[in-house]
Design an enzyme around this catalytic site. Sequence first.
Site, short mmCIF file in Angstrom:
data_model
loop_
_atom_site.label_atom_id
_atom_site.label_comp_id
_atom_site.label_asym_id
_atom_site.label_seq_id
_atom_site.Cartn_x
_atom_site.Cartn_y
_atom_site.Cartn_z
N LYS A 87 5.73 -25.68 -2.53
CA LYS A 87 5.12 -25.59 -1.52
C LYS A 87 5.83 -25.33 -0.06
O LYS A 87 5.68 -24.62 0.82
CB LYS A 87 4.22 -26.69 -1.17
N GLU A 128 -4.89 -29.55 7.20
CA GLU A 128 -5.58 -30.51 6.55
C GLU A 128 -4.77 -30.97 5.09
O GLU A 128 -3.93 -30.01 4.79
CB GLU A 128 -7.04 -30.18 5.90
N SER A 136 6.24 -26.13 -11.15
CA SER A 136 5.99 -26.15 -9.76
C SER A 136 6.37 -27.21 -8.95
O SER A 136 6.54 -27.11 -7.79
CB SER A 136 4.44 -25.54 -9.44
C1 LIG Z 1 0.00 -27.84 -4.82
C2 LIG Z 1 0.32 -27.60 -5.95
C3 LIG Z 1 0.02 -26.67 -6.84
C4 LIG Z 1 -1.31 -26.12 -6.56
O1 LIG Z 1 -1.34 -25.07 -5.66
P1 LIG Z 1 -1.19 -23.46 -5.98
O2 LIG Z 1 -1.54 -22.85 -4.78
O3 LIG Z 1 -2.05 -23.07 -7.12
O4 LIG Z 1 0.21 -23.28 -6.44
C5 LIG Z 1 0.56 -26.57 -8.17
N1 LIG Z 1 1.59 -27.36 -8.42
C6 LIG Z 1 2.15 -28.20 -7.42
C7 LIG Z 1 3.36 -29.13 -8.07
C8 LIG Z 1 1.57 -28.42 -6.27
O5 LIG Z 1 2.01 -29.49 -5.37
#
Ligand SMILES: *Cc1c(COP(=O)(O)O)cnc(C)c1O
Length: 399
Positions: free
Chosen positions: A94, A116, A383
């Site tokens: 993010k 938010e 992610s």
């Molecule tokens: C917020 C988040 C997601 C989901 O958001 P996407 O916009 O679909 O990527 C996925 N993995 C993590 C670690 C997150 O914090």
Amino acid sequence: MAMQFLEMPDKDGFFGEYGGQIIPPQLKAIMDDINMAYDQVSQTKAFKDELQALYSDYVGRPSPIYFARRLTEQQGGARIFLKREDLNHTGAHKINHCLGEALLAKHMGKTKVLAETGAGQHGVALATACALVGIDCEIHMGEIDIAKEHPNVTKMKILGCKLIPVTRGTRTLKDAVDSAFDEYLKDPVNFFYAIGSVVGPHPFPKMVRDFQSIVGIEAREQFLAKEGKLPDYVIACVGGGSNAIGLFTAFLSDDDVKMVGVEPAGLGLDTADHAATLTLGEKGAIHGFKCYNLQDKEGNPLPVYSIASGLDYPGVGPQHCYLKDIERVSYEVIDDQECLNAFMTLSRLEGIIPALESAHAVAYAMKLAKTLPADQTILINLSGRGDKDADFVAEKLSL
Ligand SMILES: *Cc1c(COP(=O)(O)O)cnc(C)c1O
């Protein structure tokens, strides 16, 4: 093929029939202004250099690609690699788009960045970016979420953002969105609403994608350098879809690279407790744009659920809807139980505790790997890291 994807969205923000701006005329003018500023500013050398320097010296990019040997051996099939977005400063992907959005707001002379947050992940990443860039930040969060997400609430306070507890309605994410949006409408000329994924009205799906595309650009180069060829599969979890599109974009024109987006099946697709938007959703409008979404007969968003709070959004990025329809990406589901199993497996075989969101992608890759020969490769977008989920999982599994 290549140009087809690079030129998306069209000038009105459409990916095929999805996306666009389903908003009042007053806001359309503001969004068009952001779009113009983005197209100009993001192409300047000053902006590119600034963002690139932050990616490398602040976020710690490029994030490595790691061959998960023990996980691969356990599955007994295709070799599994991880793109380590969990190693970024703040622990997830993010930060890539929050830095871009905060920088753009600053360059546009905005006085305040607003958003938010549900579980607090977007709030912390944005508060971090705003502290760094030097711009006021205000985060709206439901009272119930504030009580549940203590570490993230504390971090946001330490980082200096103004945290607004939302006491109306459900006192969760849904009403936090409305609350933050009401505040934004008080002065949209001077405020900047920072959307947390590839969703919302044009130009946000485009901008957030562009800021996240660094993930795939790096991964493609790194994988080629390591393996001498491209991966056979790239896999990512899909909530709004930002980490997935970030990885996919660089590979869209590589016809031999198969792509899988993984949605949360929660307690099961035959229950109401899932967030499998692309799998079971219908076309409609939500939060200012058109996409597949989970809605009732009147077209209102349904309450959705996933064990991974970052995945429980009733809509999904418009580009994913388009990629599903043209069958360039296949969208699959993983339920809570499979997610927990992957969470523990990656932790114990590789010493990497993944975010529950990312564990959905890992779970699908584990299933897929078994069915493929050993000369095939799978690249997962890891992610985020799972520190935020550790207590919850330990309790759930009585560890
Ligand atoms: C917020 C988040 C997601 C989901 O958001 P996407 O916009 O679909 O990527 C996925 N993995 C993590 C670690 C997150 O914090």
